[in-house]
Design an enzyme around this catalytic site. Structure first.
Site, short mmCIF file in Angstrom:
data_model
loop_
_atom_site.label_atom_id
_atom_site.label_comp_id
_atom_site.label_asym_id
_atom_site.label_seq_id
_atom_site.Cartn_x
_atom_site.Cartn_y
_atom_site.Cartn_z
N HIS A 55 31.91 40.51 37.45
CA HIS A 55 32.76 39.51 36.78
C HIS A 55 34.22 39.67 37.23
O HIS A 55 34.86 38.71 37.68
CB HIS A 55 32.65 39.67 35.27
CG HIS A 55 33.50 38.73 34.48
ND1 HIS A 55 33.01 37.60 33.89
CD2 HIS A 55 34.84 38.75 34.18
CE1 HIS A 55 34.00 36.95 33.27
NE2 HIS A 55 35.11 37.66 33.42
N GLU A 56 34.73 40.88 37.11
CA GLU A 56 36.14 41.10 37.46
C GLU A 56 36.37 40.95 38.96
O GLU A 56 37.45 40.52 39.39
CB GLU A 56 36.61 42.47 36.97
CG GLU A 56 36.57 42.63 35.45
CD GLU A 56 37.37 41.56 34.71
OE1 GLU A 56 38.31 40.98 35.30
OE2 GLU A 56 37.04 41.29 33.54
N HIS A 84 37.00 37.36 39.63
CA HIS A 84 38.42 37.04 39.42
C HIS A 84 39.24 37.50 40.63
O HIS A 84 40.13 36.77 41.10
CB HIS A 84 38.95 37.77 38.18
CG HIS A 84 38.63 37.12 36.89
ND1 HIS A 84 38.86 35.79 36.63
CD2 HIS A 84 38.10 37.63 35.73
CE1 HIS A 84 38.50 35.50 35.38
NE2 HIS A 84 38.03 36.60 34.82
N HIS A 139 39.01 35.18 43.45
CA HIS A 139 39.78 33.97 43.17
C HIS A 139 41.23 34.16 43.61
O HIS A 139 41.86 33.21 44.11
CB HIS A 139 39.70 33.67 41.67
CG HIS A 139 40.06 32.27 41.30
ND1 HIS A 139 40.20 31.86 39.98
CD2 HIS A 139 40.32 31.16 42.04
CE1 HIS A 139 40.50 30.58 39.94
NE2 HIS A 139 40.60 30.13 41.17
#
Length: 591
Positions: free
Chosen positions: A379-380, A383, A386
């Protein structure tokens, strides 16, 4: 507070805003490209939302409110950190350790040694220790002790009590929204998001709440039967849920998280996250062992594109330590942009940071993590991608500078690749034998994926609904509020199950009160959940989870475009349509 004062002085500068306003009013005649037009629109809105159009008296009042909110948010965060840092439940006897797996005992031993408690074991309030302790410990009394400390963070006495800070923040935020012409802080925050209004948010949350609560009641009844079968006569308390739900899952699916954990080595899961990015986006990671970071635990990587050009720097900081707040997050130390200072300047590459709080293993042993931990890592890292893959001209729309309810799409979507067969069979290997995770374990894990989803969604959705309720108040309603009484009233109206608590109780709800980031915005994880469930379907529909054409569109419209496009337009450009909640409900087993 000093940064808040500085920001207010800029955003309320009448001469500066006059120049921006002149550009905005004449934007149709300026011949701007799409990205520059988007930047101008967002910049003008940010000034207006910061009080640029207010009279001098109101500007002074708004600046004072913003400064006070900044101080309160910092104090809130420091109080939670202090409670987490200072708590330690010390265990000494074999009876205290009943039911705990060796991997958790090792982590608790390392935590004890770090706190000067040699030859003992410590339960900390780090999620990577307290959650498995609540799941595995056979000592109900110790589970209750640890749980009560965990959910009471932020309720310390004196200056450490976050409840009066919350009351003041809720009141000041309502006052701020009114100054800016909005009926509530929720209306102010949501005006510039995909959701647009509190009513749209509540429609989604209420839809999930009703289904999740009904499922949780079924789950609680099953736990009660198991407790009775063990010859005990107590109800399902919040400190019992994880423990007995794990027993039910093990019985129903012949599945135990501890069976999988030996195959989930932290180092291998880091490799898996890198490999997935390489397959999807063609980038590679080169570690620098000779670069000094801010702590010895931090690793530094160069990120290279297909031509070998450096496009980003990635720092990873994975281990818990007493001075570090709990949780997991991504930050940017430097954002990507293409603005040039001279002819030789190519702009700026991003420097991106992932932070987690995994418990260290004793020296010489691998760090083994749970599947939930592995999902957090992916998940991180989503990010982080991104930020690292951003490809825009202007820093103000770079990377994760997107609407709050869109920013979780790249991270939540990236989690899907963790459980793809190609990834698990290659990287989930036994730490002793090197054997790939057996298919029988994968089959059992997939069969159990939608287990306990009532509990998980009640935990989350109740927190999101309380957040929206706090920030839907007008100034009169928000004045002199008792935060815990208000929270209790909202939960009572929801008919919250007694055996489940909010994932983040108000005094330690850092997303919402340790700054302004997710205030009136905790729902965005669910909003993005609708997007990510539908987005991964785009790959599944091709029959290839790494389909090149779909990955190219994902890179262009989601991971690299930053805030250069309206998020709804960006999603439609990638997917060809708008999503519905159906994919989320199906993913969560609530359809």
């Amino acid at each position: 507070p000093e940064l808040s004062r500085h920001q207010s002085a800029i955003m309320m500068n009448r001469s500066l805003f006059g120049r921006i306003d002149a550009l905005y009013r004449n934007r149709e005649s300026l011949g701007l490209g799409a990205e520059a037009s988007r930047v101008l629109e967002l910049k003008w809105k940010s000034f207006v939302r910061s009080g640029a159009k207010l009279n001098k008296t109101d500007q002074t009042q708004l600046a004072a409110i913003s400064e006070r909110l900044a101080a309160l948010g910092t104090a809130f965060s420091q109080n939670v950190l202090a409670d987490e840092r200072d708590y330690a439940l010390v265990l000494e006897t074999n009876e205290d350790l009943a039911g705990l797996p060796d991997s958790l005992i090792s982590s608790m031993s390392a935590a004890a040694e770090e706190r000067g408690q040699k030859d003992r074991y410590v339960v900390t309030l780090s999620r990577s220790i307290v959650e498995p302790f609540l799941t595995c410990s056979e000592r109900r009394d110790l589970r209750e002790t640890a749980f009560r400390a965990w959910v009471a963070r932020g309720e310390g006495s004196g200056e450490r009590d976050n409840r009066p800070l919350v009351a003041e923040m809720v009141s000041l935020r309502a006052e701020k929204a009114t100054l800016l012409g909005f009926s509530s802080f929720a209306h102010f925050k949501l005006d510039d998001t995909m959701a647009k209004t509190p009513e749209n948010v509540r429609l989604l949350l209420d839809t999930v709440w009703e289904k999740a609560r009904g499922r949780a009641e079924e789950e609680a009844a099953e736990l009660s039967r198991l407790i009775a079968d063990e010859g005990k006569n107590h109800d399902v308390a919040p400190w019992d849920w994880r423990h007995y739900s794990e027993k039910v899952r093990a019985a129903r699916y012949d599945f135990d998280e501890e069976e999988i954990k030996p195959y989930l080595q932290l180092e291998k899961m880091i490799e898996a996250a890198f490999h997935t990015a390489e397959r999807l986006f063609g980038i590679t990671f080169r570690k620098h062992a000779d670069v000094r970071a801010y702590h010895p635990d931090v690793r530094v990587f160069e990120v290279l594109d297909t031509s070998g050009k450096r496009i980003a720097i990635f720092l990873s900081d994975y281990f818990a330590r007493p001075s570090k707040r709990s949780g997991a997050w991504m930050s940017e130390l430097q954002e990507q942009h293409k603005l040039t200072a001279d002819r030789t300047d190519e702009g700026q590459i991003p420097i991106v940071l992932n932070v987690m709080n995994f418990a260290k293993a004793p020296a010489g042993k691998p760090v083994l993590i749970t599947m939930d931990d592995a999902r957090t890592l992916f998940h991180e890292f989503g990010h982080a991608l991104h930020g690292m893959l951003s490809d825009v001209t202007y820093p103000s729309i770079s990377g994760t500078s997107v609407n709050r309810d869109f920013v979780e799409l790249p991270s939540q979507l990236y989690e899907h690749w963790l459980t793809e067969p190609e990834v698990l069979q290659r990287f989930a290997v036994h730490h002793q034998t090197g054997e790939a995770i057996p298919q029988r374990l994968l089959d059992k894990m997939r069969a159990a994926e939608k287990f306990n989803k009532g509990f998980a969604n009640v935990e989350f959705t109740s927190s999101a609904l309380v957040d929206m309720a706090f920030h839907s108040l007008d100034p009169e309603q928000a004045a002199n509020i008792d935060p815990m009484a208000f929270q209790a009233d909202v939960l009572a109206r929801l008919n919250m199950p007694e055996s489940i608590v909010m994932r983040h109780a108000t005094p330690h709800f850092g997303h919402v009160f340790a700054g302004d980031g997710y205030s009136a915005g905790y729902y965005s994880y669910m909003w993005s959940g609708v997007l990510d469930a539908d987005a991964f379907r785009a790959f599944k529909e091709t029959g290839d989870s790494f389909d090149t054409a779909t990955a190219d569109k994902l890179l262009r419209y989601i991971y690299s475009s930053g805030g250069s496009m309206d998020p709804e337009d960006a999603y439609i450009a990638f997917r060809g349509k708008t999503p519905s909640p159906d994919a989320l409900l199906e993913k969560e087993g609530l359809a």
